[in-house]
Design a protein around this motif. Sequence first.
Motif, PDB file in Angstrom:
ATOM      1  N   ASP A 135       0.839  -1.208   0.000  1.00 56.96           N
ATOM      2  CA  ASP A 135       0.000   0.000   0.000  1.00 56.96           C
ATOM      3  C   ASP A 135       0.869   1.252   0.000  1.00 56.96           C
ATOM      4  OD1 ASP A 135       0.872  -0.484   2.558  1.00 56.96           O
ATOM      5  OD2 ASP A 135      -1.037   0.032   3.534  1.00 56.96           O
ATOM      6  N   ARG A 136       2.004   1.173   0.729  1.00 58.17           N
ATOM      7  CA  ARG A 136       2.996   2.245   0.601  1.00 58.17           C
ATOM      8  C   ARG A 136       4.373   1.657   0.869  1.00 58.17           C
ATOM      9  NH1 ARG A 136       4.896   3.437   5.356  1.00 58.17           N
ATOM     10  NH2 ARG A 136       3.568   3.328   7.193  1.00 58.17           N
TER      11      ARG A 136
ATOM     12  N   ARG B  15       6.287  -3.968   5.893  1.00 57.07           N
ATOM     13  CA  ARG B  15       4.981  -3.829   5.232  1.00 57.07           C
ATOM     14  C   ARG B  15       4.547  -5.208   4.756  1.00 57.07           C
ATOM     15  NH1 ARG B  15       2.824   0.264   6.897  1.00 57.07           N
ATOM     16  NH2 ARG B  15       1.167  -0.112   5.390  1.00 57.07           N
TER      17      ARG B  15
ATOM     18  N   GLU C 255       4.360   0.690  -4.747  1.00 54.65           N
ATOM     19  CA  GLU C 255       3.249   1.123  -3.891  1.00 54.65           C
ATOM     20  C   GLU C 255       2.053   1.525  -4.749  1.00 54.65           C
ATOM     21  OE1 GLU C 255       4.450   4.415  -1.439  1.00 54.65           O
ATOM     22  OE2 GLU C 255       4.113   5.868  -3.032  1.00 54.65           O
TER      23      GLU C 255
END
Length: 291
Positions: free
Chosen positions: A20-21, A29, A100
């Motif tokens: 997602d980022r 992550r 991302e």
Amino acid sequence: MSRGVHVVGNAAVDIIYRVDRLPRSGETRLAGRPHRDCGGKGLNQAVAAARAGARVVFHAPVGRDREAEMLAAALAGHDGLTVRWWPRPLATDHSIILVEDGGENIVVSTTECAHSVSEAEAAHAVDGTQAGDVLLMQPGLTDAATRAALARGRARGLVSILNVAPPLDPGPLLGLADVMVANKDEAVALFGAPVADGRHPPKGVARLVVTRGARGALLWEAGGCTVLPAPTVDPVDTTGAGDAFAGTLAAGIALGVDLRRALAAAMRSAADSVTRRGTHAAIATLTPPRW
Ligand code: ATP
């Protein structure tokens, strides 16, 4: 008259994770199942040049493993592309790529195979060329091998394009490349911010193209600096935009298109590639009328 493009560079397997980022330093992550694809700047740029309509010969080192088989199968029968593999008793190089949701990415690559190419091999790869052909090189091989190929290319009357980036030192290569291409960050690191920003000309480079993502590119040549705006698109994945750009530019020059038109086509191809996921898979086939 149409000339060929010769790429002496690296080939790798890309292992791509969507997040997602992008993680900050020290952060973890979570990602879904990774996607595996062909990659390496040499491979991507060779594919881009072939899809832009050039006859391309691509020389690259790979291991003797399943990854090498995957690369060979993917490129077998590709229109306009002849591959000359250098098999090595090593693991095929690979890149871990995090992308991302907004399209930005970070990449970590291995280079064992790419760094195994000797100066003699790199220079010999250029021996099957004709004066006026285009030699397209990227960061990936060692500085010495890159310099050997460019020097042989210069001796044979080739037009050479060098996609230059750290840790490659442009100093010893300045007189050997007809066009250097670097993205903004690379140009800042190698030539300084005033050159990368278009405020001060680079020393010793015949032509320098600074790519600036969605802002397009700058062209430095004897007449000064020209700002080249990029087409406006909605980016999905910017990975490989620089490779689409460099490969298309090389193809344009090989096909006899003048530099400005070749740069315009390179920007169309690169902008188009960021609207799709993937690296070489996102590079579209240009048809001659698009030149
Ligand atoms: P990458 O490492 O992601 O492959 P790069 O950092 O080498 O790319 P960039 O300067 O980001 O190179 O992009 C190369 C070219 O691609 C730009 O000069 C531009 O023409 C085109 N491009 C990149 N991003 C965009 C965008 N969002 N919209 C339009 N064109 C783009």
